[in-house]
Design an enzyme around this catalytic site. Structure first.
Site, PDB file in Angstrom:
ATOM      1  N   LYS A 164       5.455   3.662  -3.602  1.00  0.00           N
ATOM      2  CA  LYS A 164       4.155   3.700  -4.285  1.00  0.00           C
ATOM      3  C   LYS A 164       3.335   4.926  -3.892  1.00  0.00           C
ATOM      4  O   LYS A 164       2.796   5.621  -4.744  1.00  0.00           O
ATOM      5  CB  LYS A 164       3.308   2.455  -3.951  1.00  0.00           C
ATOM      6  CG  LYS A 164       3.831   1.154  -4.483  1.00  0.00           C
ATOM      7  CD  LYS A 164       2.811   0.054  -4.285  1.00  0.00           C
ATOM      8  CE  LYS A 164       2.353  -0.154  -2.869  1.00  0.00           C
ATOM      9  NZ  LYS A 164       3.298  -0.811  -1.983  1.00  0.00           N
ATOM     10  N   ARG A 220      -3.446  -7.269  -4.183  1.00  0.00           N
ATOM     11  CA  ARG A 220      -2.271  -7.726  -3.452  1.00  0.00           C
ATOM     12  C   ARG A 220      -2.105  -9.242  -3.547  1.00  0.00           C
ATOM     13  O   ARG A 220      -1.120  -9.770  -3.037  1.00  0.00           O
ATOM     14  CB  ARG A 220      -2.460  -7.349  -1.980  1.00  0.00           C
ATOM     15  CG  ARG A 220      -1.376  -6.500  -1.385  1.00  0.00           C
ATOM     16  CD  ARG A 220      -1.729  -6.270   0.062  1.00  0.00           C
ATOM     17  NE  ARG A 220      -0.718  -5.547   0.779  1.00  0.00           N
ATOM     18  CZ  ARG A 220      -0.665  -4.223   0.872  1.00  0.00           C
ATOM     19  NH1 ARG A 220      -1.547  -3.484   0.243  1.00  0.00           N
ATOM     20  NH2 ARG A 220       0.265  -3.653   1.596  1.00  0.00           N
ATOM     21  N   ARG A 259      11.401   6.897   6.927  1.00  0.00           N
ATOM     22  CA  ARG A 259      10.020   7.408   6.910  1.00  0.00           C
ATOM     23  C   ARG A 259       9.505   7.600   8.342  1.00  0.00           C
ATOM     24  O   ARG A 259       8.925   8.626   8.677  1.00  0.00           O
ATOM     25  CB  ARG A 259       9.131   6.415   6.151  1.00  0.00           C
ATOM     26  CG  ARG A 259       7.648   6.728   6.222  1.00  0.00           C
ATOM     27  CD  ARG A 259       6.859   5.989   5.167  1.00  0.00           C
ATOM     28  NE  ARG A 259       6.430   4.654   5.577  1.00  0.00           N
ATOM     29  CZ  ARG A 259       5.950   3.740   4.737  1.00  0.00           C
ATOM     30  NH1 ARG A 259       5.865   3.995   3.456  1.00  0.00           N
ATOM     31  NH2 ARG A 259       5.566   2.562   5.167  1.00  0.00           N
ATOM     32  N   ARG A 263       2.810   4.842  11.876  1.00  0.00           N
ATOM     33  CA  ARG A 263       2.003   3.642  11.618  1.00  0.00           C
ATOM     34  C   ARG A 263       2.421   2.505  12.542  1.00  0.00           C
ATOM     35  O   ARG A 263       3.608   2.240  12.703  1.00  0.00           O
ATOM     36  CB  ARG A 263       2.182   3.211  10.158  1.00  0.00           C
ATOM     37  CG  ARG A 263       1.279   3.931   9.212  1.00  0.00           C
ATOM     38  CD  ARG A 263       1.641   3.642   7.785  1.00  0.00           C
ATOM     39  NE  ARG A 263       1.708   2.188   7.475  1.00  0.00           N
ATOM     40  CZ  ARG A 263       1.814   1.709   6.246  1.00  0.00           C
ATOM     41  NH1 ARG A 263       1.852   2.536   5.221  1.00  0.00           N
ATOM     42  NH2 ARG A 263       1.870   0.419   6.037  1.00  0.00           N
ATOM     43  N   ARG A 270       5.595  -8.146   6.473  1.00  0.00           N
ATOM     44  CA  ARG A 270       4.920  -7.546   5.304  1.00  0.00           C
ATOM     45  C   ARG A 270       5.704  -7.860   4.025  1.00  0.00           C
ATOM     46  O   ARG A 270       5.124  -8.105   2.975  1.00  0.00           O
ATOM     47  CB  ARG A 270       4.793  -6.029   5.501  1.00  0.00           C
ATOM     48  CG  ARG A 270       3.624  -5.665   6.419  1.00  0.00           C
ATOM     49  CD  ARG A 270       3.791  -4.294   7.037  1.00  0.00           C
ATOM     50  NE  ARG A 270       3.849  -3.198   6.103  1.00  0.00           N
ATOM     51  CZ  ARG A 270       4.414  -2.016   6.352  1.00  0.00           C
ATOM     52  NH1 ARG A 270       4.962  -1.778   7.531  1.00  0.00           N
ATOM     53  NH2 ARG A 270       4.409  -1.074   5.456  1.00  0.00           N
TER      54      ARG A 270
HETATM   55  P1  ADP Z   1       2.433  -1.051   2.613  1.00  0.00           P
HETATM   56  O1  ADP Z   1       3.197   0.183   2.962  1.00  0.00           O
HETATM   57  O2  ADP Z   1       2.910  -2.263   3.338  1.00  0.00           O
HETATM   58  O3  ADP Z   1       2.270  -1.254   1.155  1.00  0.00           O
HETATM   59  P2  ADP Z   1      -0.405  -0.333   2.923  1.00  0.00           P
HETATM   60  O4  ADP Z   1      -0.593   1.018   3.503  1.00  0.00           O
HETATM   61  O5  ADP Z   1      -0.711  -0.505   1.488  1.00  0.00           O
HETATM   62  O6  ADP Z   1       1.034  -0.851   3.306  1.00  0.00           O
HETATM   63  O7  ADP Z   1      -1.309  -1.391   3.746  1.00  0.00           O
HETATM   64  C1  ADP Z   1      -1.207  -1.542   5.151  1.00  0.00           C
HETATM   65  C2  ADP Z   1      -1.906  -2.833   5.605  1.00  0.00           C
HETATM   66  O8  ADP Z   1      -3.297  -2.789   5.201  1.00  0.00           O
HETATM   67  C3  ADP Z   1      -1.365  -4.111   4.976  1.00  0.00           C
HETATM   68  O9  ADP Z   1      -0.237  -4.613   5.654  1.00  0.00           O
HETATM   69  C4  ADP Z   1      -2.593  -5.026   5.105  1.00  0.00           C
HETATM   70  O10 ADP Z   1      -2.753  -5.503   6.421  1.00  0.00           O
HETATM   71  C5  ADP Z   1      -3.753  -4.086   4.812  1.00  0.00           C
HETATM   72  N1  ADP Z   1      -4.086  -4.066   3.368  1.00  0.00           N
HETATM   73  C6  ADP Z   1      -3.930  -3.015   2.508  1.00  0.00           C
HETATM   74  N2  ADP Z   1      -4.320  -3.349   1.257  1.00  0.00           N
HETATM   75  C7  ADP Z   1      -4.716  -4.650   1.329  1.00  0.00           C
HETATM   76  C8  ADP Z   1      -5.198  -5.580   0.369  1.00  0.00           C
HETATM   77  N3  ADP Z   1      -5.362  -5.247  -0.922  1.00  0.00           N
HETATM   78  N4  ADP Z   1      -5.517  -6.846   0.809  1.00  0.00           N
HETATM   79  C9  ADP Z   1      -5.367  -7.188   2.064  1.00  0.00           C
HETATM   80  N5  ADP Z   1      -4.901  -6.370   3.023  1.00  0.00           N
HETATM   81  C10 ADP Z   1      -4.568  -5.109   2.672  1.00  0.00           C
END
Ligand code: ADP
Length: 279
Positions: free
Chosen positions: A13, A88, A127, A139, A150
Site C-alpha cells: 500500500k 481499518r 523490508r 519499525r 497485525r
Molecule cells: P501496516 O503496515 O500494518 O498496514 P500501518 O503503518 O498502517 O501498518 O499502521 C501501524 C499501526 O498503527 C497499526 O498496527 C495500528 O496499531 C496503528 N493504526 C494505523 N492506522 C490505524 C487505524 N485506522 N485504526 C487503528 N489503528 C491504526
C-alpha cells in the site's frame, strides 16, 4: 482523485500510494505514518498510541477518526488524496462515510491489493533487512510475532471492508503479487476505466492497456492461462472505455460503464470474500 487503498500489512500500500501521489499530484494520508509521528513527538495521542501500536493492536477509533478529519480539512487535501491504513474497521468506514458527506467530498474508489498471505512475512522481512542496510530505524512492530497479530487483526477487522465497499460498488481489486511496476500500471488502468483520472493520464493508460492486450504474453508469463485471457479481455475493454473518456474530455465515462466496471470488480471481490469465508 479520492481513493482508499486496502490491503494487509506488506501488501505494498505504502509503495503504491507514493507512486500515485507522484503521478497524480495528490496527498497520501497514512494513519500509520501520522501515528508514528505523534509517537515520535510524544504528543498526548502519541503517548496513548505507542503501546497499542508496538503490540500490533488497533488504536481507538475516535483517535484515528479525529486525525483523519483534521487532515482532510488541510488545503493540500483539496486536490485529492489516498487514504492508506484508514479505514481499518467497519465502524471507521461508517465514520468516514459520515465525514465525507459532511465535508461534501466524494470517494472515487477503494483499491484492494490482493496478496497471497504466505508471501507477506517474507516481504516484511525483506523490508526490515533493506531498512537496516540503509541505516534507517526499523519499525518496532515489524517483527514476526507482531506481524502475525497485525495479520490476524486485518483478517477479522479490516477484511470485512472488502464486502462493505463491494456492496457500495466502490471496490476495485488488483493482484498485488505482480511486480511493483505492474501493480502501478494496473491501478492506473482501472482508475482510467472508471473515469477517476484526468483525460491525459487516461490516454496514457489506454495506450498501455491496448499495448498489453495486443501482447498478452509479454507481461503475463507468471499469470495462469485463464487469468491472462480474462485480464487481456478486461484490458481491451478498459482500453476502449478509457479511450472513449479521452475523446470526450468534458465528460467522464458514462455512468453505466462506470457501474459495470465497478460491478465487475465487486462481483469478483464477492467471490473472493466467499472463498475466504470458506477457508
Ligand atoms: P501496516 O503496515 O500494518 O498496514 P500501518 O503503518 O498502517 O501498518 O499502521 C501501524 C499501526 O498503527 C497499526 O498496527 C495500528 O496499531 C496503528 N493504526 C494505523 N492506522 C490505524 C487505524 N485506522 N485504526 C487503528 N489503528 C491504526
Amino acid at each position: 482523485m479520492r481513493l482508499i487503498l486496502l490491503g494487509p500489512p506488506g501488501s505494498g500500500k505504502g509503495t503504491q500510494a507514493q507512486r500515485l501521489v507522484h503521478k497524480h499530484g495528490i496527498v497520501q494520508l497514512s494513519t500509520g505514518e501520522m501515528l508514528r509521528a505523534a509517537v515520535a513527538a510524544q504528543t498526548p495521542v502519541g503517548i496513548q498510541a505507542q503501546g497499542i501500536m508496538a503490540s500490533g493492536g488497533l488504536v481507538p477509533d475516535e483517535i484515528v477518526i479525529g486525525i483523519i478529519s483534521d487532515r482532510l480539512d488541510q488545503p493540500d487535501a483539496a486536490n485529492g488524496f489516498i487514504l492508506d491504513g484508514f479505514p481499518r474497521t467497519v465502524p471507521q468506514a461508517e465514520a468516514l462515510d459520515e465525514l465525507l458527506k459532511k465535508k461534501h467530498i466524494k470517494l472515487d474508489a477503494v483499491v484492494e491489493l490482493r496478496v497471497n498471505e504466505s508471501a507477506l512475512l517474507q516481504r516484511v522481512e525483506t523490508r526490515v533487512a533493506e531498512m537496516r542496510a540503509r541505516g534507517e530505524e526499523v519499525r518496532i512492530d515489524d517483527t514476526p510475532e507482531v506481524l502475525t497479530r497485525r495479520l490476524a487483526s486485518y483478517r477479522s477487522l479490516t477484511e470485512p471492508l472488502i464486502h462493505y465497499y463491494s456492496e457500495r460498488r466502490k471496490l476495485l481489486t488488483v493482484d498485488g503479487m505482480m511486480t511493483i511496476e505492474h501493480v502501478t500500471r494496473e491501478i492506473n488502468r482501472i482508475l482510467a476505466a472508471i473515469g477517476a483520472v484526468e483525460a491525459k493520464a487516461a490516454k496514457k493508460s489506454a495506450k498501455a492497456a491496448a499495448g498489453r492486450a495486443a501482447k498478452p504474453a509479454r507481461n503475463r508469463a507468471a499469470v495462469s492461462g485463464n487469468t491472462a485471457r480474462k485480464t487481456a479481455k478486461t484490458a481491451r475493454k478498459a482500453g476502449k472505455s478509457a479511450a472513449k473518456a479521452v475523446k470526450k474530455p468534458s465528460r467522464k465515462v458514462p455512468a453505466s460503464s462506470r457501474a459495470r466496471a465497478i460491478g465487475k470488480a465487486g462481483k469478483s471481490a464477492k467471490k473472493i470474500t466467499k472463498k475466504r469465508a470458506k477457508a
